[in-house]
Design an enzyme around this catalytic site. Structure first.
Site, short mmCIF file in Angstrom:
data_model
loop_
_atom_site.label_atom_id
_atom_site.label_comp_id
_atom_site.label_asym_id
_atom_site.label_seq_id
_atom_site.Cartn_x
_atom_site.Cartn_y
_atom_site.Cartn_z
N SER A 41 1.52 -1.32 0.15
CA SER A 41 0.27 -0.29 0.14
C SER A 41 0.91 1.16 0.04
CB SER A 41 -0.65 0.00 1.47
OG SER A 41 -1.75 1.13 1.29
N TYR A 71 -1.71 -0.10 10.07
CA TYR A 71 -1.87 -0.64 9.27
C TYR A 71 -0.90 -0.77 7.70
CZ TYR A 71 -3.69 -1.34 3.63
OH TYR A 71 -4.28 -1.61 2.40
#
Length: 267
Positions: free
Chosen positions: A162, A176
């Site tokens: 990501s 995350y």
């Protein structure tokens, strides 16, 4: 002589048409960890469309997984859905072995399984942290380790990370972001470990992509678009296109890289 020249020209034209339709992953075997929906499903479709036989894992939705496999087969491809919780080491290893047994080998691994823990570091439960590490990081290690025992020289390992590994512009995403940042280092290290076998290892880092996890019409979408150079969310098939390139023959000199595909989110 004119007739022979015409015949040669016709043969050249037919051959050119044939070559233009050649699928560059024809004969390859791929496994997509977390492939039943969103970006994962788009990757399964694209690899299969390029000629690869694709096994993919899913955690819970039997209907979605089987529907995707049926869709690929209806289009003339080969696909195999395997139920496997990515947090379960034994299940991940067995899923890879099942693909090797069913299709006769392994050439490409795509690690796409992931969860999105969200919340302030002050309140996020430890269980959410542990699950994020188990799925977003440990399962990548486990699948890659098992794949390396089966994959042929010149194979491909592609991690789906990501852009939040590099930029987390809103509160609540610390865990995350950390889990995806871990993939950057893991990718670089695996590229060194597997380089002598000409196995490339790369990390694709999407920005906001329109999926059920992060829909383009969600409550935070406008705020995210404001951070981007392109005023739109990405499409899952765009991510799949980059994955297909990295899986193909033209990307043989790309390894250890983290590649942003984020609409300018990180610009």
């Amino acid at each position: 002589m004119e007739g022979i020249a015409r015949l040669v020209s016709m043969i050249d034209e037919i051959w050119s048409r044939h070559m233009s339709k050649t699928k560059f992953l024809q004969g390859k075997i791929a496994f997509v960890q977390g492939g039943s929906r969103g970006i994962g499903a788009a990757i399964v479709r694209r690899l299969a469309a390029e000629g690869a036989a694709v096994g993919f894992s899913y955690a819970s939705s039997v209907e979605k997984a089987e529907a995707l496999a049926d869709e690929v087969r209806a289009a003339g491809g080969r696909a195999y859905a395997i139920r496997a919780d990515s947090a379960d080491e034994a299940a991940v290893r067995q899923a890879l072995r099942d693909v090797v047994e069913r299709f006769g080998g392994l050439d490409i691994l795509v690690n796409n399984a992931g969860v999105l823990p969200w919340g302030s570091i002050e309140a996020l439960p430890l269980e959410a942290f542990d699950r994020a590490m188990a799925i977003n990081v440990r399962s990548v290690f486990v699948a890659s380790q098992e794949a390396a025992r089966h994959i042929g020289d010149g194979g491909r390992i592609i991690n789906i990370g990501s852009v939040n590994a590099d930029r987390i512009p809103v509160a609540g995403g610390a865990v995350y972001a950390m889990s995806k940042a871990a993939l950057v280092g893991l990718t670089k290290g695996m590229a060194r470990d597997l380089g002598p076998r000409h196995i490339t290892v790369n990390n694709v880092q999407p920005g906001p992509v329109d999926t059920d996890m992060n829909p383009a019409d969600g409550e935070s979408a406008a705020r995210l678009r404001a951070l981007m150079a392109l005023d739109r969310y990405g499409r899952a098939d765009e991510i799949a296109g980059l994955v297909a390139y990295l899986a193909g023959p033209e990307a043989g000199y790309v390894t250890g890289a983290s590649l942003n595909i984020d609409g300018g989110f990180s610009a």
